[in-house]
Design a protein around this motif. Structure first.
Motif, PDB file in Angstrom:
ATOM      1  N   GLY A   8      -7.318  -1.670   0.432  1.00 16.35           N
ATOM      2  CA  GLY A   8      -6.333  -2.119  -0.543  1.00 16.35           C
ATOM      3  C   GLY A   8      -5.032  -2.609   0.048  1.00 16.35           C
ATOM      4  O   GLY A   8      -4.140  -3.034  -0.686  1.00 16.35           O
ATOM      5  N   SER A  17       3.937  -4.449  -5.584  1.00 20.65           N
ATOM      6  CA  SER A  17       3.100  -3.252  -5.707  1.00 20.65           C
ATOM      7  C   SER A  17       1.756  -3.458  -5.040  1.00 20.65           C
ATOM      8  O   SER A  17       1.266  -4.591  -4.931  1.00 20.65           O
ATOM      9  CB  SER A  17       2.862  -2.916  -7.185  1.00 20.65           C
ATOM     10  OG  SER A  17       4.061  -2.640  -7.857  1.00 20.65           O
ATOM     11  N   ARG A  19      -2.147  -1.056  -4.684  1.00 21.06           N
ATOM     12  CA  ARG A  19      -2.889   0.178  -4.940  1.00 21.06           C
ATOM     13  C   ARG A  19      -3.884   0.363  -3.817  1.00 21.06           C
ATOM     14  O   ARG A  19      -4.775  -0.468  -3.605  1.00 21.06           O
ATOM     15  CB  ARG A  19      -3.620   0.138  -6.277  1.00 21.06           C
ATOM     16  CG  ARG A  19      -4.453   1.400  -6.531  1.00 21.06           C
ATOM     17  CD  ARG A  19      -5.083   1.407  -7.900  1.00 21.06           C
ATOM     18  NE  ARG A  19      -4.071   1.490  -8.947  1.00 21.06           N
ATOM     19  CZ  ARG A  19      -4.344   1.582 -10.242  1.00 21.06           C
ATOM     20  NH1 ARG A  19      -5.597   1.599 -10.645  1.00 21.06           N
ATOM     21  NH2 ARG A  19      -3.380   1.654 -11.128  1.00 21.06           N
ATOM     22  N   SER A  21      -6.909   2.575  -1.971  1.00 26.24           N
ATOM     23  CA  SER A  21      -8.035   3.411  -2.364  1.00 26.24           C
ATOM     24  C   SER A  21      -8.595   4.122  -1.145  1.00 26.24           C
ATOM     25  O   SER A  21      -8.653   3.542  -0.058  1.00 26.24           O
ATOM     26  CB  SER A  21      -9.144   2.560  -2.998  1.00 26.24           C
ATOM     27  OG  SER A  21      -8.684   1.908  -4.162  1.00 26.24           O
ATOM     28  N   THR A  69       2.442   6.968  -6.542  1.00 19.61           N
ATOM     29  CA  THR A  69       1.715   7.898  -7.393  1.00 19.61           C
ATOM     30  C   THR A  69       0.308   8.077  -6.845  1.00 19.61           C
ATOM     31  O   THR A  69      -0.388   7.084  -6.599  1.00 19.61           O
ATOM     32  CB  THR A  69       1.635   7.381  -8.837  1.00 19.61           C
ATOM     33  OG1 THR A  69       2.957   7.174  -9.345  1.00 19.61           O
ATOM     34  CG2 THR A  69       0.910   8.389  -9.729  1.00 19.61           C
ATOM     35  N   HIS A  80      -6.657   7.380  -5.086  1.00 19.16           N
ATOM     36  CA  HIS A  80      -5.828   6.182  -5.028  1.00 19.16           C
ATOM     37  C   HIS A  80      -4.374   6.529  -4.744  1.00 19.16           C
ATOM     38  O   HIS A  80      -3.909   7.630  -5.070  1.00 19.16           O
ATOM     39  CB  HIS A  80      -5.889   5.427  -6.350  1.00 19.16           C
ATOM     40  CG  HIS A  80      -7.258   4.983  -6.738  1.00 19.16           C
ATOM     41  ND1 HIS A  80      -7.852   3.856  -6.206  1.00 19.16           N
ATOM     42  CD2 HIS A  80      -8.162   5.518  -7.600  1.00 19.16           C
ATOM     43  CE1 HIS A  80      -9.055   3.713  -6.731  1.00 19.16           C
ATOM     44  NE2 HIS A  80      -9.268   4.709  -7.580  1.00 19.16           N
ATOM     45  N   GLN A  82      -0.984   4.536  -5.744  1.00 17.21           N
ATOM     46  CA  GLN A  82      -0.290   3.408  -6.359  1.00 17.21           C
ATOM     47  C   GLN A  82       1.118   3.331  -5.772  1.00 17.21           C
ATOM     48  O   GLN A  82       1.871   4.309  -5.854  1.00 17.21           O
ATOM     49  CB  GLN A  82      -0.221   3.591  -7.873  1.00 17.21           C
ATOM     50  CG  GLN A  82       0.560   2.506  -8.594  1.00 17.21           C
ATOM     51  CD  GLN A  82      -0.131   1.157  -8.545  1.00 17.21           C
ATOM     52  OE1 GLN A  82      -1.353   1.067  -8.666  1.00 17.21           O
ATOM     53  NE2 GLN A  82       0.640   0.098  -8.376  1.00 17.21           N
ATOM     54  N   ASN A  84       4.659   1.279  -5.796  1.00 20.17           N
ATOM     55  CA  ASN A  84       5.506   0.326  -6.512  1.00 20.17           C
ATOM     56  C   ASN A  84       6.837   0.176  -5.791  1.00 20.17           C
ATOM     57  O   ASN A  84       7.236   1.022  -4.991  1.00 20.17           O
ATOM     58  CB  ASN A  84       5.740   0.804  -7.943  1.00 20.17           C
ATOM     59  CG  ASN A  84       4.458   0.896  -8.745  1.00 20.17           C
ATOM     60  OD1 ASN A  84       3.523   0.131  -8.533  1.00 20.17           O
ATOM     61  ND2 ASN A  84       4.412   1.847  -9.671  1.00 20.17           N
TER      62      ASN A  84
END
Length: 124
Positions: A8, A17, A19, A21, A69, A80, A82, A84
């Motif tokens: 990712g 951003s 994400r 994995s 997150t 995952h 995340q 940002n």
């Protein structure tokens, strides 16, 4: 043996951003934890966040709180991250690792098994 594979990563502008994995195999989601770490050029491997998928307990280091997150998808054996509001200083190779447990000491203790990393580059 537990196997992990991070994916990712990519090139993103500051403020953007991504994400990430962490695909796992032979990892028991009913016990143990998964952590995310990163290694920037010339630095050691720093812990960022971790999760115990079986109870949802999570920890974050201060400098990613509010921006990153972590969450798990047990059905897909994946965890995952995340990310940002990315900053140029977030540029690094990101790794996921298997933990005996996700707790406040995860960054100091490190992981028992590592997957191959994924490169994140944030341009200014």
């Amino acid at each position: 043996d537990v196997q992990l594979q991070a994916s990712g990563g990519g090139l993103v502008q500051a403020g953007g951003s991504l994400r990430l994995s962490c695909a796992t195999s032979a990892f028991d989601f009913e016990r143990g934890g998964i952590g995310w770490f990163r290694q920037a050029p010339g630095r050691g491997r720093d812990g960022l966040s971790c999760i115990n998928p079986h109870d949802g307990e999570k920890y974050y280091v201060d400098y990613v709180k509010g921006r990153f997150t972590i969450f798990s998808d047990s059905a897909k054996n994946t965890v995952h991250l995340q990310m940002n509001n990315l900053k140029p200083e977030d540029t690094a190779i990101y790794y996921c690792g298997k933990l005996d447990v996700c707790d406040r000491w995860f960054a100091m203790n490190g992981a028992q098994a590592w997957g191959k990393g994924t490169l994140v580059t944030v341009s200014s």
